[in-house]
Design a protein around this motif. Structure first.
Motif, PDB file in Angstrom:
ATOM      1  N   PRO A 194       0.819  -1.218   0.000  1.00 44.95           N
ATOM      2  CA  PRO A 194       0.000   0.000   0.000  1.00 44.95           C
ATOM      3  C   PRO A 194       0.852   1.268   0.000  1.00 44.95           C
ATOM      4  O   PRO A 194       1.989   1.270   0.469  1.00 44.95           O
ATOM      5  CB  PRO A 194      -0.739  -0.112   1.337  1.00 44.95           C
ATOM      6  N   GLY A 195       0.271   2.347  -0.496  1.00 46.80           N
ATOM      7  CA  GLY A 195       0.969   3.624  -0.440  1.00 46.80           C
ATOM      8  C   GLY A 195       0.194   4.704  -1.139  1.00 46.80           C
ATOM      9  O   GLY A 195      -0.882   4.461  -1.702  1.00 46.80           O
ATOM     10  N   SER A 196       0.751   5.914  -1.094  1.00 45.03           N
ATOM     11  CA  SER A 196       0.129   7.041  -1.788  1.00 45.03           C
ATOM     12  C   SER A 196       0.600   7.099  -3.242  1.00 45.03           C
ATOM     13  O   SER A 196      -0.153   7.518  -4.126  1.00 45.03           O
ATOM     14  CB  SER A 196       0.475   8.358  -1.086  1.00 45.03           C
ATOM     15  N   LEU A 242      -3.723   4.478  -2.149  1.00 46.30           N
ATOM     16  CA  LEU A 242      -4.672   5.120  -1.233  1.00 46.30           C
ATOM     17  C   LEU A 242      -5.436   6.213  -1.970  1.00 46.30           C
ATOM     18  O   LEU A 242      -4.843   7.099  -2.579  1.00 46.30           O
ATOM     19  CB  LEU A 242      -3.921   5.719  -0.036  1.00 46.30           C
ATOM     20  N   PHE A 272      -7.698   1.782  -2.731  1.00 51.36           N
ATOM     21  CA  PHE A 272      -8.459   1.492  -1.519  1.00 51.36           C
ATOM     22  C   PHE A 272      -8.750   2.774  -0.744  1.00 51.36           C
ATOM     23  O   PHE A 272      -8.039   3.771  -0.875  1.00 51.36           O
ATOM     24  CB  PHE A 272      -7.759   0.446  -0.628  1.00 51.36           C
ATOM     25  N   GLY A 312     -10.366   3.927   3.335  1.00 51.97           N
ATOM     26  CA  GLY A 312     -10.620   3.361   4.666  1.00 51.97           C
ATOM     27  C   GLY A 312      -9.419   2.605   5.194  1.00 51.97           C
ATOM     28  O   GLY A 312      -8.281   2.885   4.822  1.00 51.97           O
ATOM     29  N   LEU A 313      -9.690   1.618   6.035  1.00 49.61           N
ATOM     30  CA  LEU A 313      -8.602   0.911   6.705  1.00 49.61           C
ATOM     31  C   LEU A 313      -7.917  -0.080   5.772  1.00 49.61           C
ATOM     32  O   LEU A 313      -8.567  -0.856   5.062  1.00 49.61           O
ATOM     33  CB  LEU A 313      -9.134   0.145   7.917  1.00 49.61           C
ATOM     34  N   LEU A 314      -6.584  -0.054   5.852  1.00 48.51           N
ATOM     35  CA  LEU A 314      -5.798  -0.983   5.039  1.00 48.51           C
ATOM     36  C   LEU A 314      -6.126  -2.439   5.377  1.00 48.51           C
ATOM     37  O   LEU A 314      -6.228  -3.286   4.490  1.00 48.51           O
ATOM     38  CB  LEU A 314      -4.309  -0.705   5.278  1.00 48.51           C
ATOM     39  N   ARG A 370       5.935  -3.305   3.104  1.00 49.59           N
ATOM     40  CA  ARG A 370       6.329  -1.900   3.183  1.00 49.59           C
ATOM     41  C   ARG A 370       7.843  -1.813   3.046  1.00 49.59           C
ATOM     42  O   ARG A 370       8.569  -2.739   3.433  1.00 49.59           O
ATOM     43  CB  ARG A 370       5.901  -1.282   4.526  1.00 49.59           C
ATOM     44  N   TYR A 415       7.596   5.567  12.147  1.00 47.42           N
ATOM     45  CA  TYR A 415       6.282   5.659  11.493  1.00 47.42           C
ATOM     46  C   TYR A 415       5.806   4.272  11.048  1.00 47.42           C
ATOM     47  O   TYR A 415       4.642   3.891  11.254  1.00 47.42           O
ATOM     48  CB  TYR A 415       6.438   6.608  10.305  1.00 47.42           C
ATOM     49  N   MET A 474       2.495   2.094  12.366  1.00 45.54           N
ATOM     50  CA  MET A 474       1.459   1.586  11.462  1.00 45.54           C
ATOM     51  C   MET A 474       1.342   0.068  11.567  1.00 45.54           C
ATOM     52  O   MET A 474       0.232  -0.480  11.613  1.00 45.54           O
ATOM     53  CB  MET A 474       1.766   1.982  10.012  1.00 45.54           C
ATOM     54  N   MET A 485      -0.340  -0.847  14.861  1.00 44.85           N
ATOM     55  CA  MET A 485      -1.770  -0.491  14.834  1.00 44.85           C
ATOM     56  C   MET A 485      -2.523  -1.490  13.950  1.00 44.85           C
ATOM     57  O   MET A 485      -3.598  -1.985  14.331  1.00 44.85           O
ATOM     58  CB  MET A 485      -1.948   0.932  14.304  1.00 44.85           C
ATOM     59  N   ASN A 486      -1.946  -1.800  12.797  1.00 49.61           N
ATOM     60  CA  ASN A 486      -2.601  -2.772  11.907  1.00 49.61           C
ATOM     61  C   ASN A 486      -2.695  -4.150  12.567  1.00 49.61           C
ATOM     62  O   ASN A 486      -3.691  -4.855  12.418  1.00 49.61           O
ATOM     63  CB  ASN A 486      -1.859  -2.858  10.573  1.00 49.61           C
ATOM     64  N   LEU A 513      -5.502  -4.057  14.976  1.00 50.13           N
ATOM     65  CA  LEU A 513      -6.790  -4.077  14.283  1.00 50.13           C
ATOM     66  C   LEU A 513      -7.086  -5.454  13.693  1.00 50.13           C
ATOM     67  O   LEU A 513      -8.232  -5.879  13.624  1.00 50.13           O
ATOM     68  CB  LEU A 513      -6.797  -3.033  13.157  1.00 50.13           C
TER      69      LEU A 513
HETATM   70  O1  PNS Z   1       3.008   6.062   0.914  1.00 47.84           O
HETATM   71  P1  PNS Z   1       2.485   6.415   2.263  1.00 47.84           P
HETATM   72  O2  PNS Z   1       1.727   7.719   2.191  1.00 47.84           O
HETATM   73  O3  PNS Z   1       3.532   6.397   3.324  1.00 47.84           O
HETATM   74  O4  PNS Z   1       1.409   5.248   2.634  1.00 47.84           O
HETATM   75  C1  PNS Z   1       0.697   5.295   3.838  1.00 47.84           C
HETATM   76  C2  PNS Z   1      -0.448   4.262   3.855  1.00 47.84           C
HETATM   77  C3  PNS Z   1      -1.325   4.427   2.650  1.00 47.84           C
HETATM   78  C4  PNS Z   1       0.148   2.873   3.868  1.00 47.84           C
HETATM   79  C5  PNS Z   1      -1.260   4.498   5.175  1.00 47.84           C
HETATM   80  O5  PNS Z   1      -1.580   5.858   5.259  1.00 47.84           O
HETATM   81  C6  PNS Z   1      -2.524   3.667   5.266  1.00 47.84           C
HETATM   82  O6  PNS Z   1      -2.486   2.466   5.367  1.00 47.84           O
HETATM   83  N1  PNS Z   1      -3.683   4.361   5.228  1.00 47.84           N
HETATM   84  C7  PNS Z   1      -4.969   3.727   5.352  1.00 47.84           C
HETATM   85  C8  PNS Z   1      -5.640   4.050   6.691  1.00 47.84           C
HETATM   86  C9  PNS Z   1      -5.337   3.019   7.758  1.00 47.84           C
HETATM   87  O7  PNS Z   1      -5.480   1.840   7.584  1.00 47.84           O
HETATM   88  N2  PNS Z   1      -4.900   3.526   8.950  1.00 47.84           N
HETATM   89  C10 PNS Z   1      -4.634   2.696  10.093  1.00 47.84           C
HETATM   90  C11 PNS Z   1      -3.271   2.043  10.088  1.00 47.84           C
HETATM   91  S1  PNS Z   1      -2.008   3.170  10.522  1.00 47.84           S
END
Ligand code: PNS
Length: 164
Positions: A9-11, A38, A71, A73-75, A89, A99, A103, A106-107, A110
């Motif tokens: 996943p990513g931006s 995202l 996607f 919402g939540l990953l 990642r 960071y 994440m 937290m994931n 969840l």
């Molecule tokens: O390329 P990036 O911006 O570092 O990617 C960040 C990303 C998309 C992996 C993260 O922001 C994400 O998973 N967003 C979805 C929201 C989510 O699931 N948040 C809770 C876990 S931290």
């Protein structure tokens, strides 16, 4: 047979050669790798989610087991929906670690079934980020060799000028 489906996943705003390097590495270990963009239009990204998907599709055309998706919402919900238990990642430097750790934990909280796996991109891209690519390009610097050619073309088209 046990197959591994992974989500990367990513931006991807925009895709860099560091991302591509990680996709190539991940695709060697996963049977199926879903690159998940995202959908964060409310954050006013440089490229729309559709453009980011197109750039990824163009740049990964040759890698057979890679697909591109979006996607919201939540990953972990997206991972579940895809039937994937692995999240991929990249970690470039120690500065990424905090960071990424937050994440990943937290994931895990969840969705304990989803495991985050970290890979290290090629060292020649260890300083490359989408944020710096945009900044350097906007200030007229060359990002040639740091992003795939199709991304460079889009950056040029977006800026309406010839990139160095
Ligand atoms: O390329 P990036 O911006 O570092 O990617 C960040 C990303 C998309 C992996 C993260 O922001 C994400 O998973 N967003 C979805 C929201 C989510 O699931 N948040 C809770 C876990 S931290």
């Amino acid at each position: 047979m046990h197959t591994v489906k992974a989500i990367y996943p990513g931006s991807f705003d925009p895709l860099t050669n560091g991302h591509l390097d990680l996709i190539a590495r991940g695709a060697q270990f996963a049977d199926e790798l879903v690159v998940a963009v995202l959908d964060n239009e409310e954050k006013h990204p440089l490229f729309s989610v559709g453009e980011r998907v197109e750039m990824l599709r163009e740049a990964t055309r040759e890698v057979g087991n890679v697909t591109i998706a979006t996607f919201e919402g939540l990953l972990v919900d997206f991972a579940k929906q895809q039937g994937a238990r692995m999240v991929l990642r990249g970690i470039r430097a120690i500065s990424d670690y905090e960071y990424e750790l937050q994440m990943a934990l937290m994931n895990r909280r969840l969705s304990p079934d989803v495991e985050t796996v970290f890979m290290i991109p090629a060292e020649k891209y260890s300083y490359v980020s989408s944020r710096l690519i945009k900044q350097v390009f906007n200030l007229g610097g060359s990002v040639d060799g740091l992003v795939p050619p199709n991304v460079l073309e889009r950056l040029k088209a977006r800026a309406g000028r010839a990139a160095k």
